[in-house]
Design a protein around this motif. Structure first.
Motif, PDB file in Angstrom:
ATOM      1  N   ALA A   1      18.086  14.498  34.381  1.00 42.68           N
ATOM      2  CA  ALA A   1      19.291  15.254  33.798  1.00 42.68           C
ATOM      3  C   ALA A   1      19.293  16.924  34.906  1.00 42.68           C
TER       4      ALA A   1
ATOM      5  N   GLY B   1      24.205  14.615  33.569  1.00 41.14           N
ATOM      6  CA  GLY B   1      23.958  14.175  31.442  1.00 41.14           C
ATOM      7  C   GLY B   1      23.862  13.539  31.585  1.00 41.14           C
TER       8      GLY B   1
ATOM      9  N   SER C   1      21.859  13.387  25.826  1.00 43.05           N
ATOM     10  CA  SER C   1      21.764  14.136  26.241  1.00 43.05           C
ATOM     11  C   SER C   1      22.104  15.679  25.543  1.00 43.05           C
TER      12      SER C   1
ATOM     13  N   ALA D   1      22.566  18.102  22.203  1.00 44.46           N
ATOM     14  CA  ALA D   1      22.439  19.682  22.755  1.00 44.46           C
ATOM     15  C   ALA D   1      23.095  20.384  21.882  1.00 44.46           C
TER      16      ALA D   1
ATOM     17  N   PHE E   1      15.226  19.952  27.385  1.00 43.55           N
ATOM     18  CA  PHE E   1      15.005  19.311  26.301  1.00 43.55           C
ATOM     19  C   PHE E   1      13.642  18.713  27.428  1.00 43.55           C
TER      20      PHE E   1
ATOM     21  N   GLY F   1      11.968  20.167  22.947  1.00 37.10           N
ATOM     22  CA  GLY F   1      12.845  20.840  23.176  1.00 37.10           C
ATOM     23  C   GLY F   1      12.484  22.361  23.154  1.00 37.10           C
TER      24      GLY F   1
ATOM     25  N   SER G   1      13.131  14.337  31.459  1.00 37.41           N
ATOM     26  CA  SER G   1      13.724  15.711  30.541  1.00 37.41           C
ATOM     27  C   SER G   1      15.176  15.134  30.092  1.00 37.41           C
ATOM     28  N   SER G   2      15.192  15.510  28.976  1.00 40.76           N
ATOM     29  CA  SER G   2      16.945  15.005  28.464  1.00 40.76           C
ATOM     30  C   SER G   2      16.716  13.131  28.515  1.00 40.76           C
TER      31      SER G   2
ATOM     32  N   ALA H   1      17.429  10.598  23.227  1.00 41.15           N
ATOM     33  CA  ALA H   1      18.298  11.325  23.419  1.00 41.15           C
ATOM     34  C   ALA H   1      19.034  11.062  21.994  1.00 41.15           C
TER      35      ALA H   1
END
Length: 459
Positions: free
Chosen positions: A88, A93, A97, A101, A117, A301, A329-330, A335
């Protein structure tokens, strides 16, 4: 009887597997049991020996939708097949994800703006600490860095998050807590020093102690206050009446950020989508994890308020890219699990069920247990409850910790087919079942709890 494969797994477990929060020597020597979990359905888990248990702690407060939900498994599999991973960083992205969000912000308090995240509640609170320090540097307040937590609070197991945590077990021999973390009094009404205090008076006492600490340290040095809406691992302790209003008044007076650690309470556990909403909190940061995916995949998150986000943007305009990130992350698989999980929370009506079945469960638990001579307190909120044991109820005399009454009751409960948790720093039996718990299943838990208590502490 364990079959040959289970015996082999047990040997491998003792010889090679380093377990978290475990007495290492006793486990390696075979003095404590190894239980290998094989499957789960609804509120039940089954081990490799075929023993079925009603999991009245939802793993670690986290399997909110219950076990065996095919919808989440299918979402994970589809995402893994299509795109197992991409990072990410620098504006990248994935559909999963980005969608998650949006779903989180749609459910969060109205003043919240963005989601960062991570993978665990611990790393989310590490992110919070860095953002708090960054925020004050951007505002030209480099001395405003101290963060106040509470004794008995739980905020993670890292170096800084373990420092935020206010439990001895997580400090012992780790050289924690570290500066600039401070701890103030826990809002633990049952254990208040002055028994004549009303809940409102005790809440004012906690707010006064907080203000005294801020003034002693210097308000210009105190950046933030972090708290779980309801204390979790520290004993499942709801805040006394008026607590959060009084605490927030102090924080506003001295321009101190509020972090709501909703790793446990986020996404329905208290009968509202967020615990902040339940208790009238207006945080600047919200920590989320467990209920975000119901632990079907690791995801956490940090939810950032719009006011704080605008300061972070100023910092990036001045300093360049924010130098913070995790490889995972993410993560798109996590997700995807989160999307399916939040859809199930809505489709199954789990927030409302946590409120209604939670109220029923707590009332039945109190009715069955409150009269026992060694039950000092039955408390909770939503689908969280705790039973605290005392040697003498009239004098509020606690048992010698060496007797391990809480662990004994938890073990007896397991023998009756129900999982509860012996909470640290006290003889406390905790419950936080999946949010899909039915009243009939709640009755099973209550009956087993009574049986376990009578086994260990006969009247």
């Amino acid at each position: 009887m364990l079959d040959r494969h289970d015996n082999e797994l047990t040997a491998w477990d003792r010889d090679h597997f380093f377990h978290p929060s475990t007495h290492m020597g006793m486990h390696a020597r075979g003095e404590t049991p190894t239980r290998i979990i094989a499957g789960g359905e609804g509120v039940y888990i089954t081990d490799t020996n075929g023993r079925k248990s009603l999991d009245a702690f939802a793993g670690l407060y986290c399997v909110n939708v219950g076990y065996g939900r095919q919808k989440i498994a299918d979402a994970i599999a589809a995402q893994a097949k299509n795109l197992a991973y991409y990072h990410a960083y620098v504006g990248h992205g994935t559909e999963a994800s980005i969608t998650l969000a949006k779903m989180v912000i749609d459910r969060a308090p109205a003043h919240m703006s963005r989601v960062y995240f991570g993978l665990s509640g611990s790393d989310a609170n590490e992110t919070n600490i860095k953002l708090i320090w960054y925020y004050n540097n951007v505002l030209g307040r480099p001395e405003k860095k101290k963060i106040i937590s509470r004794w008995r609070g739980y905020h993670g197991s890292g170096v800084m998050t373990g420092s935020l945590t206010g439990l001895e077990l997580f400090h012992n021999a780790f050289d924690l807590p570290r500066a600039p973390i401070l701890h103030t009094e826990a809002p633990y009404y049952f254990r208040r020093a002055v028994r004549s205090q009303s809940e409102e008076q005790f809440s004012q006492h906690c707010a006064d102690r907080l203000e005294e600490m801020i003034l002693a340290e210097g308000p210009e040095t105190v950046a933030a206050f972090i708290g779980e809406p309801i204390l979790g691992t520290g004993g499942i302790v709801p805040p006394p009446a008026g607590y959060w209003a009084k605490i927030q008044a102090v924080l506003e007076k001295y321009d101190i950020l509020l972090v709501a650690d909703e790793v446990v309470t986020g996404f329905g556990r208290l009968g509202t989508m967020f615990g902040s909403e339940h208790y009238g909190m207006k945080p600047d940061l919200i920590t989320i994890a467990k209920g975000l995916t119901s632990a079907y995949a690791p995801l956490s998150g940090t939810i950032v308020s719009e006011n704080m986000w605008q300061v972070l943007v100023q910092g990036s305009d001045r300093l360049g890219a924010l130098g913070h990130g995790w490889t995972y992350s993410s993560h798109p698989i996590c997700a995807a699990a989160g999307i399916a999980n939040l859809e199930l929370v809505d489709e199954m009506g789990l927030v409302d069920n946590a409120a209604s079945t939670g109220a029923y469960f707590r009332a039945e638990l109190a009715s069955a247990l409150a009269g026992h001579k060694h039950v000092g307190d039955v408390r909770g909120d939503g689908l969280m409850a705790a039973v605290e044991f005392v040697e003498d109820k009239d004098d509020r005399k606690f048992f010698d910790p060496s007797k391990k009454i809480g662990p004994q009751v938890s073990a007896a409960l397991l023998e009756l087919g129900v999982i509860g948790r012996a909470m640290p720093q006290g003889d406390i039996l905790g419950f936080a079942p999946p949010l899909c718990l039915t009243r009939e299943e709640a009755d099973i838990v209550v009956k087993a709890a009574l049986g376990a208590i009578e086994t260990v502490l006969p009247t």
